[in-house]
Design a protein around this motif. Sequence first.
Motif, PDB file in Angstrom:
ATOM      1  N   ASN A  68      13.656  -5.629  -0.358  1.00  0.00           N
ATOM      2  CA  ASN A  68      12.832  -5.035   0.603  1.00  0.00           C
ATOM      3  C   ASN A  68      11.432  -4.809   0.083  1.00  0.00           C
ATOM      4  N   SER A  69      11.497  -4.224  -1.046  1.00  0.00           N
ATOM      5  CA  SER A  69      10.257  -4.002  -1.701  1.00  0.00           C
ATOM      6  C   SER A  69       9.229  -4.966  -2.032  1.00  0.00           C
ATOM      7  N   LEU A  70       9.637  -6.112  -2.143  1.00  0.00           N
ATOM      8  CA  LEU A  70       8.788  -7.191  -2.385  1.00  0.00           C
ATOM      9  C   LEU A  70       8.486  -7.692  -0.857  1.00  0.00           C
ATOM     10  N   ASN A  71       9.274  -7.615   0.064  1.00  0.00           N
ATOM     11  CA  ASN A  71       8.847  -7.946   1.364  1.00  0.00           C
ATOM     12  C   ASN A  71       7.657  -7.116   1.736  1.00  0.00           C
ATOM     13  N   GLY A  72       7.581  -5.737   1.610  1.00  0.00           N
ATOM     14  CA  GLY A  72       6.434  -4.897   1.811  1.00  0.00           C
ATOM     15  C   GLY A  72       5.236  -5.346   1.084  1.00  0.00           C
ATOM     16  N   ILE A  73       5.593  -5.647  -0.520  1.00  0.00           N
ATOM     17  CA  ILE A  73       4.326  -6.173  -1.210  1.00  0.00           C
ATOM     18  C   ILE A  73       3.856  -7.293  -0.471  1.00  0.00           C
ATOM     19  N   LEU A  74       4.496  -8.551  -0.281  1.00  0.00           N
ATOM     20  CA  LEU A  74       4.201  -9.533   0.163  1.00  0.00           C
ATOM     21  C   LEU A  74       3.288  -9.209   1.544  1.00  0.00           C
ATOM     22  N   SER A  75       3.769  -8.294   2.611  1.00  0.00           N
ATOM     23  CA  SER A  75       2.977  -7.924   3.660  1.00  0.00           C
ATOM     24  C   SER A  75       1.818  -7.560   3.200  1.00  0.00           C
ATOM     25  N   HIS A  76       1.666  -6.618   2.399  1.00  0.00           N
ATOM     26  CA  HIS A  76       0.148  -6.013   2.034  1.00  0.00           C
ATOM     27  C   HIS A  76      -0.423  -7.098   1.279  1.00  0.00           C
ATOM     28  N   ALA A  77      -0.189  -8.062   0.599  1.00  0.00           N
ATOM     29  CA  ALA A  77      -0.971  -9.184  -0.254  1.00  0.00           C
ATOM     30  C   ALA A  77      -1.318 -10.023   1.054  1.00  0.00           C
ATOM     31  N   TYR A  78      -0.487 -10.301   1.989  1.00  0.00           N
ATOM     32  CA  TYR A  78      -1.209 -11.131   3.020  1.00  0.00           C
ATOM     33  C   TYR A  78      -2.103 -10.304   3.830  1.00  0.00           C
ATOM     34  N   GLN A  79      -2.128  -9.251   4.087  1.00  0.00           N
ATOM     35  CA  GLN A  79      -3.219  -8.303   4.923  1.00  0.00           C
ATOM     36  C   GLN A  79      -4.418  -8.382   3.929  1.00  0.00           C
ATOM     37  N   THR A  80      -4.342  -8.175   2.608  1.00  0.00           N
ATOM     38  CA  THR A  80      -5.237  -8.001   1.729  1.00  0.00           C
ATOM     39  C   THR A  80      -6.310  -9.498   1.902  1.00  0.00           C
ATOM     40  N   TYR A  81      -5.304 -10.472   1.555  1.00  0.00           N
ATOM     41  CA  TYR A  81      -6.019 -11.835   1.720  1.00  0.00           C
ATOM     42  C   TYR A  81      -6.617 -12.313   3.124  1.00  0.00           C
ATOM     43  N   TYR A  82      -5.982 -11.957   4.037  1.00  0.00           N
ATOM     44  CA  TYR A  82      -6.502 -11.991   5.252  1.00  0.00           C
ATOM     45  C   TYR A  82      -7.902 -11.118   5.499  1.00  0.00           C
ATOM     46  N   THR A  83      -7.891  -9.861   5.234  1.00  0.00           N
ATOM     47  CA  THR A  83      -9.248  -9.182   4.894  1.00  0.00           C
ATOM     48  C   THR A  83     -10.297  -9.642   4.201  1.00  0.00           C
ATOM     49  N   MET A  84     -10.166 -10.372   3.105  1.00  0.00           N
ATOM     50  CA  MET A  84     -10.958 -10.782   2.226  1.00  0.00           C
ATOM     51  C   MET A  84     -11.502 -11.802   2.860  1.00  0.00           C
ATOM     52  N   ASP A  85     -10.749 -12.788   3.529  1.00  0.00           N
ATOM     53  CA  ASP A  85     -11.219 -14.018   4.210  1.00  0.00           C
ATOM     54  C   ASP A  85     -11.982 -13.581   5.199  1.00  0.00           C
ATOM     55  N   LYS A  86     -11.974 -12.659   5.993  1.00  0.00           N
ATOM     56  CA  LYS A  86     -12.891 -12.231   7.127  1.00  0.00           C
ATOM     57  C   LYS A  86     -14.370 -11.581   6.230  1.00  0.00           C
ATOM     58  N   LEU A  87     -14.055 -10.714   5.221  1.00  0.00           N
ATOM     59  CA  LEU A  87     -15.304 -10.558   4.443  1.00  0.00           C
ATOM     60  C   LEU A  87     -16.125 -11.508   3.888  1.00  0.00           C
ATOM     61  N   ALA A  88     -15.392 -12.615   3.542  1.00  0.00           N
ATOM     62  CA  ALA A  88     -16.121 -13.607   2.991  1.00  0.00           C
ATOM     63  C   ALA A  88     -17.172 -14.252   4.094  1.00  0.00           C
ATOM     64  N   MET A  89     -16.475 -14.377   5.423  1.00  0.00           N
ATOM     65  CA  MET A  89     -17.101 -14.715   6.502  1.00  0.00           C
ATOM     66  C   MET A  89     -18.384 -14.055   7.043  1.00  0.00           C
ATOM     67  N   VAL A  90     -17.978 -12.707   6.894  1.00  0.00           N
ATOM     68  CA  VAL A  90     -19.171 -11.849   7.044  1.00  0.00           C
ATOM     69  C   VAL A  90     -20.066 -11.761   6.010  1.00  0.00           C
ATOM     70  N   LEU A  91     -20.017 -11.898   4.734  1.00  0.00           N
ATOM     71  CA  LEU A  91     -20.886 -12.140   3.857  1.00  0.00           C
ATOM     72  C   LEU A  91     -21.766 -13.262   4.105  1.00  0.00           C
ATOM     73  N   ASP A  92     -21.106 -14.344   4.366  1.00  0.00           N
ATOM     74  CA  ASP A  92     -21.522 -15.688   4.552  1.00  0.00           C
ATOM     75  C   ASP A  92     -22.843 -15.633   5.614  1.00  0.00           C
ATOM     76  N   TYR A  93     -22.274 -14.961   6.689  1.00  0.00           N
ATOM     77  CA  TYR A  93     -23.165 -14.690   7.847  1.00  0.00           C
ATOM     78  C   TYR A  93     -24.228 -14.094   7.420  1.00  0.00           C
ATOM     79  N   VAL A  94     -23.975 -12.781   6.796  1.00  0.00           N
ATOM     80  CA  VAL A  94     -24.942 -11.972   6.298  1.00  0.00           C
ATOM     81  C   VAL A  94     -26.300 -12.634   5.347  1.00  0.00           C
ATOM     82  N   LEU A  95     -25.482 -13.233   4.305  1.00  0.00           N
ATOM     83  CA  LEU A  95     -26.429 -13.773   3.298  1.00  0.00           C
ATOM     84  C   LEU A  95     -27.082 -14.898   3.837  1.00  0.00           C
TER      85      LEU A  95
END
Length: 244
Positions: A68-95
Amino acid sequence: MTTETSNIIILLLLAIVALISGLYLLLRQKYRKLEVENKRQKELFNRMDNQKIDDFHRAQLNPHLLKNSLNGILSHAYQTYYTMDKLAMVLDYVLYESEDELVSPKAEIEFARNLIEINKVKLSPLFDIRVKFDIDELNSSLLNTPSLVPLMSVDLIENAFKHADFHGPDSFISIMLTFKNGLLELIVSNRISKRSPLQKAKSGIGSKTLEERLMLYYPGRHQLRRFVENDVYSAHLQIRLYAD
């Protein structure tokens, strides 16, 4: 921003994404091993007699807790990856894209989507946020033709997340972006935090930068209304991209 600085930002971003991806794959591998072990133990359980069931349940407690703990970590890891992917797109647009004099409405709309997703990370899952996009995608010519000054949506969206009340029982953020017949419309509203400077009568509402850019690039072809009523901040922006 210099090219060297931009390259450093991109390299750091790529390093972070690679690290998060590696963490996700590692945790996923461990999760699969746990699934195999759990299946093996279930088969063993089916062969046990009733006298050993209680001991078996106790032995299962720790593995299940770890799973159950690993499931929670996986969930947070996916959320972090998803957010970083969106941040990369924002940076690409701004730069890069925002350096152009004009961008397509589609590019600005995608930027707005990504900016909202990044800001949503800091919100509670129970927070009332309403986001709606109503885009006329059938008219691809208007949607894809460079006709819009970049970053016109950033001010209103960022203000909503900056000044919103995140703790009140009736708190909310509402964002609606539409594009039809060459008319871009952005409507943003949110309940204001008691600590927000928007509550101060002499502070004004929002930044003057957006108003100045609208007057410069879209004279007679825009409308911007911003007001506070009953502790709710509202902003309504309209930009007609083509002269009648």
